[in-house]
Design a protein around this motif. Structure first.
Motif, PDB file in Angstrom:
ATOM      1  N   ASN A 221       0.817  -1.215   0.000  1.00 43.51           N
ATOM      2  CA  ASN A 221       0.000   0.000   0.000  1.00 43.51           C
ATOM      3  C   ASN A 221       0.851   1.264   0.000  1.00 43.51           C
ATOM      4  O   ASN A 221       0.357   2.354  -0.281  1.00 43.51           O
ATOM      5  CB  ASN A 221      -0.939   0.008   1.208  1.00 43.51           C
ATOM      6  N   ASP A 222       2.134   1.117   0.312  1.00 48.39           N
ATOM      7  CA  ASP A 222       3.032   2.279   0.230  1.00 48.39           C
ATOM      8  C   ASP A 222       3.046   2.856  -1.181  1.00 48.39           C
ATOM      9  O   ASP A 222       3.343   4.029  -1.387  1.00 48.39           O
ATOM     10  CB  ASP A 222       4.473   1.866   0.580  1.00 48.39           C
ATOM     11  N   LEU A 223       2.766   1.986  -2.170  1.00 47.53           N
ATOM     12  CA  LEU A 223       2.820   2.426  -3.569  1.00 47.53           C
ATOM     13  C   LEU A 223       1.589   3.220  -3.960  1.00 47.53           C
ATOM     14  O   LEU A 223       1.537   3.829  -5.014  1.00 47.53           O
ATOM     15  CB  LEU A 223       2.960   1.215  -4.499  1.00 47.53           C
TER      16      LEU A 223
ATOM     17  N   LEU B 140      12.471  -3.473   1.993  1.00 49.92           N
ATOM     18  CA  LEU B 140      12.817  -4.502   1.010  1.00 49.92           C
ATOM     19  C   LEU B 140      12.988  -5.865   1.682  1.00 49.92           C
ATOM     20  O   LEU B 140      12.623  -6.897   1.118  1.00 49.92           O
ATOM     21  CB  LEU B 140      14.080  -4.115   0.250  1.00 49.92           C
ATOM     22  N   ALA B 141      13.499  -5.861   2.921  1.00 57.88           N
ATOM     23  CA  ALA B 141      13.646  -7.120   3.660  1.00 57.88           C
ATOM     24  C   ALA B 141      12.272  -7.701   3.979  1.00 57.88           C
ATOM     25  O   ALA B 141      12.043  -8.905   3.856  1.00 57.88           O
ATOM     26  CB  ALA B 141      14.437  -6.883   4.931  1.00 57.88           C
ATOM     27  N   LEU B 142      11.338  -6.811   4.337  1.00 60.12           N
ATOM     28  CA  LEU B 142       9.979  -7.260   4.637  1.00 60.12           C
ATOM     29  C   LEU B 142       9.359  -7.956   3.424  1.00 60.12           C
ATOM     30  O   LEU B 142       8.789  -9.033   3.529  1.00 60.12           O
ATOM     31  CB  LEU B 142       9.104  -6.068   5.055  1.00 60.12           C
ATOM     32  N   ARG B 143       9.514  -7.314   2.254  1.00 58.46           N
ATOM     33  CA  ARG B 143       8.894  -7.881   1.047  1.00 58.46           C
ATOM     34  C   ARG B 143       9.594  -9.156   0.606  1.00 58.46           C
ATOM     35  O   ARG B 143       9.011  -9.964  -0.118  1.00 58.46           O
ATOM     36  CB  ARG B 143       8.898  -6.847  -0.078  1.00 58.46           C
TER      37      ARG B 143
ATOM     38  N   ARG C  82      -2.733   6.066   4.047  1.00 56.75           N
ATOM     39  CA  ARG C  82      -2.160   6.340   5.365  1.00 56.75           C
ATOM     40  C   ARG C  82      -2.612   5.250   6.331  1.00 56.75           C
ATOM     41  O   ARG C  82      -3.789   4.877   6.338  1.00 56.75           O
ATOM     42  CB  ARG C  82      -2.653   7.715   5.847  1.00 56.75           C
ATOM     43  N   ILE C  83      -1.670   4.708   7.072  1.00 56.81           N
ATOM     44  CA  ILE C  83      -2.002   3.627   8.002  1.00 56.81           C
ATOM     45  C   ILE C  83      -1.624   4.034   9.420  1.00 56.81           C
ATOM     46  O   ILE C  83      -0.536   4.560   9.654  1.00 56.81           O
ATOM     47  CB  ILE C  83      -1.253   2.327   7.623  1.00 56.81           C
TER      48      ILE C  83
ATOM     49  N   LYS D 109       8.195  -7.417  15.236  1.00 61.01           N
ATOM     50  CA  LYS D 109       8.783  -6.110  14.930  1.00 61.01           C
ATOM     51  C   LYS D 109       7.821  -5.238  14.137  1.00 61.01           C
ATOM     52  O   LYS D 109       7.138  -5.718  13.219  1.00 61.01           O
ATOM     53  CB  LYS D 109      10.047  -6.297  14.100  1.00 61.01           C
ATOM     54  N   ASP D 110       7.803  -3.972  14.478  1.00 58.00           N
ATOM     55  CA  ASP D 110       6.971  -2.996  13.795  1.00 58.00           C
ATOM     56  C   ASP D 110       7.400  -2.906  12.327  1.00 58.00           C
ATOM     57  O   ASP D 110       8.546  -2.560  12.031  1.00 58.00           O
ATOM     58  CB  ASP D 110       7.165  -1.637  14.490  1.00 58.00           C
ATOM     59  N   ILE D 111       6.477  -3.229  11.394  1.00 58.00           N
ATOM     60  CA  ILE D 111       6.893  -3.294   9.987  1.00 58.00           C
ATOM     61  C   ILE D 111       7.194  -1.916   9.408  1.00 58.00           C
ATOM     62  O   ILE D 111       7.824  -1.806   8.366  1.00 58.00           O
ATOM     63  CB  ILE D 111       5.854  -4.008   9.085  1.00 58.00           C
ATOM     64  N   PHE D 112       6.725  -0.853  10.049  1.00 62.03           N
ATOM     65  CA  PHE D 112       6.988   0.479   9.506  1.00 62.03           C
ATOM     66  C   PHE D 112       8.256   1.103  10.087  1.00 62.03           C
ATOM     67  O   PHE D 112       8.853   1.970   9.487  1.00 62.03           O
ATOM     68  CB  PHE D 112       5.803   1.409   9.762  1.00 62.03           C
TER      69      PHE D 112
END
Lengths: 293, 280
Positions: B84-86, B110-113, B91-92, B101-104
């Motif tokens: 959704n960043d794209l 890139l590690a998350l994806r 806004r989240i 861990k907080d994903i934001f």
């Protein structure tokens, strides 16, 4: 509604069909007639002498044309392709982009003689140099630049959004996505843009008159890059085929100048047509390889 | 929740690693939580698309997200790997934790994806060869050794049940495959990047029944090693393959429970209305 009404509709239909068909085929007929005439005239006057890479022949001009187009393609690709990538992938909607796009469009409609004079001023006068191929190539690349920019931008814009999403979804950065997915996928269309740009380069005369110069003096045994008669030295005057035709028809003193010009046109024609065919075939092969057929 | 605490410790020890933890390593902490979502709200501009969603996703389970079109289930899914960043103006707020861990804030995007792979609704192979499609993820991670890539490609294609039909045409374009094959190839491509979670956004809605069944069987197999979250329009599909089901309606998480309980004895009347086909 009666039968005559339908008959009239059908008649109009066939008239319009014929009209459109005529329009379409007219282009083909025109091209065949034109190529046929130039080739016929040219081959009639073509002599063995003219095919040689000597002062009498057209070989040197032929080589200059290829070399100059090659150089200008490199310059315009270096400038134009990144510009297209930026406009399609990086730029956000805003005033700056609007100005960039307007500049590109304006650049593409500049008359080549004006660009030629600009090239003369910047690449010859301001650098205090003689006519040379590098100046010619840079000038021609100004003409190719907007074409490559807009072709690259369009090619990237028409790619499905799924390519970008899948790539990001696998943890790719923007640059990795552009380099490994988007540019390869857009390659056939960018290739087509390069062909069109090359076609423009082959035919260019006005932009070269004041930059590349109207003479050529190559020695094929001289491979010292700094020597003014080395074929690969881009800092030497380099008359192309188009310039040679122009020179022959306007200021040549030889008796057979017109015949020579006709032969020269035929060679230019063969060059352009065969280049276009080869490039088309290559882009067809690439397309086929990627399309999975 | 003793188990959860151990997960935190485990994850923290391995934090900061560029290389994703392999699926085998992740298999060690079965029963722990992969995602913890607390009071999440999502806005597209002024539109409040997800409202106060809280949910835990357990490791090595299949979690199905169901609900009528526009209920926010796909939006929710896409938040988990930050796709959704794209989207502009998205806004989240609230807390989304991946392995504690907080994903934001605490996980690199890139590690998350890389760790949280995604399979889309339409099959989306790249216009490259089958081999290059699968090798794309590993190549992004810097693996360029041909032997190593071949190994990963074979392994991933086997896992996605397409090795036998594709092994003789690895160098052919992926666009020449059928829709079902393309979708399984996309799953293989996702697996090749070594994720621990696979998000599936209606992966079978563009496929015929036979291809659908193959993907469902595959999901059940992959659950041994991966955590799967699947958005589906098809309630029977959710019933067949998922361990937990979440029912979304108008941006709210109405009910989240064991799939068996949800389909036999839903606690919320709206859930019952939806799964018995009274709307949606």
């Amino acid at each position: 509604m009666n039968d005559s009404h339908f008959a009239a509709k059908k008649r109009l239909d066939s008239i319009m069909t014929a009209l459109f068909r005529f329009g379409a085929y007219f282009a083909v007929v025109l091209l065949i007639a034109f190529v046929g005439y130039v080739m016929g005239e040219g081959c009639r006057y073509l002599t063995g002498d003219m095919l040689s890479f000597s002062e009498k022949g057209l070989g040197n001009q032929f080589f200059n044309t290829l070399y100059l187009v090659f150089l200008s393609l490199i310059f315009s690709a270096i400038g134009g392709i990144p510009a297209g990538v930026y406009l399609a992938e990086y730029a956000h909607k805003g005033h700056l982009v609007k100005w960039v796009r307007m500049a590109v469009e304006t650049l593409s409609s500049l008359p080549s003689i004006v660009v030629g004079l600009f090239g003369y001023l910047v690449f010859i006068v301001m650098t205090h140099s003689e006519w040379n191929m590098l100046a010619g190539a840079l000038t021609v690349s100004i003409l190719m630049l907007p074409l490559l920019t807009s072709v690259t931008e369009d090619a990237l814009r028409t790619l499905p959004e799924s390519y970008r999403l899948s790539s990001y979804g696998l943890g790719a950065s923007k640059w990795q996505t552009v380099l490994h997915v988007l540019l390869p996928a857009a390659f056939p269309r960018i290739m087509t843009g390069l062909i069109m740009a090359a076609g423009r380069g082959f035919g260019e005369a006005a932009a070269l008159m004041f930059t590349a110069g109207m003479s050529t003096d190559i020695h094929w045994d001289d491979w010292d890059l700094s020597s003014p008669s080395c074929p690969l030295n881009p800092l030497r005057p380099s008359e192309t085929l188009t310039l040679h035709i122009w020179a022959l028809r306007t200021e040549a003193l030889e008796a057979n100048a017109n015949e020579q010009a006709a032969a020269c046109s035929a060679i230019l024609m063969i060059l352009v047509v065969s280049f276009s065919l080869i490039a088309r075939y290559m882009s067809y092969r690439i397309d086929k390889k990627m399309g999975g057929n | 929740m003793a188990l959860t605490t151990t997960t935190y410790g485990y994850t923290k020890e391995h934090s900061g690693e560029a290389r994703p933890v392999s699926a085998d390593a992740a298999a060690a902490d079965s029963g722990s939580l992969t995602f913890e979502i607390k009071h999440m709200d999502l806005f597209y501009g002024d539109h409040h698309a997800l409202k106060d969603v809280s949910m835990d996703v357990r490791t090595h389970e299949i979690t199905a997200l169901i609900g009528p079109s526009g209920c926010g289930k796909s939006t929710f899914l896409k938040s988990l790997n930050r796709m959704n960043d794209l989207v502009e103006n998205c806004r989240i707020t609230g807390d989304i934790r991946f392995e504690g861990k907080d994903i934001f804030r605490e996980v690199d995007l890139l590690a998350l994806r890389t760790r949280v792979g995604m399979v889309f609704q339409q099959p989306t192979p790249f216009p490259k060869s089958i081999f290059e499609n699968v090798a794309y993820g590993p190549r992004l991670q810097g693996i360029s050794n041909k032997g190593q890539l071949s190994e990963i490609v074979e392994q991933s294609l086997r896992q996605a049940a397409c090795w036998d039909e594709m092994k003789d045409r690895l160098n052919q374009s992926a666009l020449g495959l059928s829709g079902g094959q393309q979708q399984r190839l996309c799953i293989a491509r996702t697996l090749a990047a070594r994720p621990s979670v696979i998000l599936m956004d209606e992966p079978t809605s563009a496929l015929d029944p036979i291809s659908t069944q193959k993907i469902e069987d595959l999901a059940l197999e992959l659950k041994e090693k991966y955590t799967i979250i699947i958005v589906t329009h098809n309630m029977q599909q959710a019933k067949r393959i998922s361990d937990k089901t979440a029912f979304f309606l108008l941006g709210e998480l109405i009910e989240f429970d064991d799939t068996v309980k949800m389909f036999t004895d839903p606690s919320n009347p709206k859930t019952e209305e939806y799964i018995t086909g009274r709307f949606g």
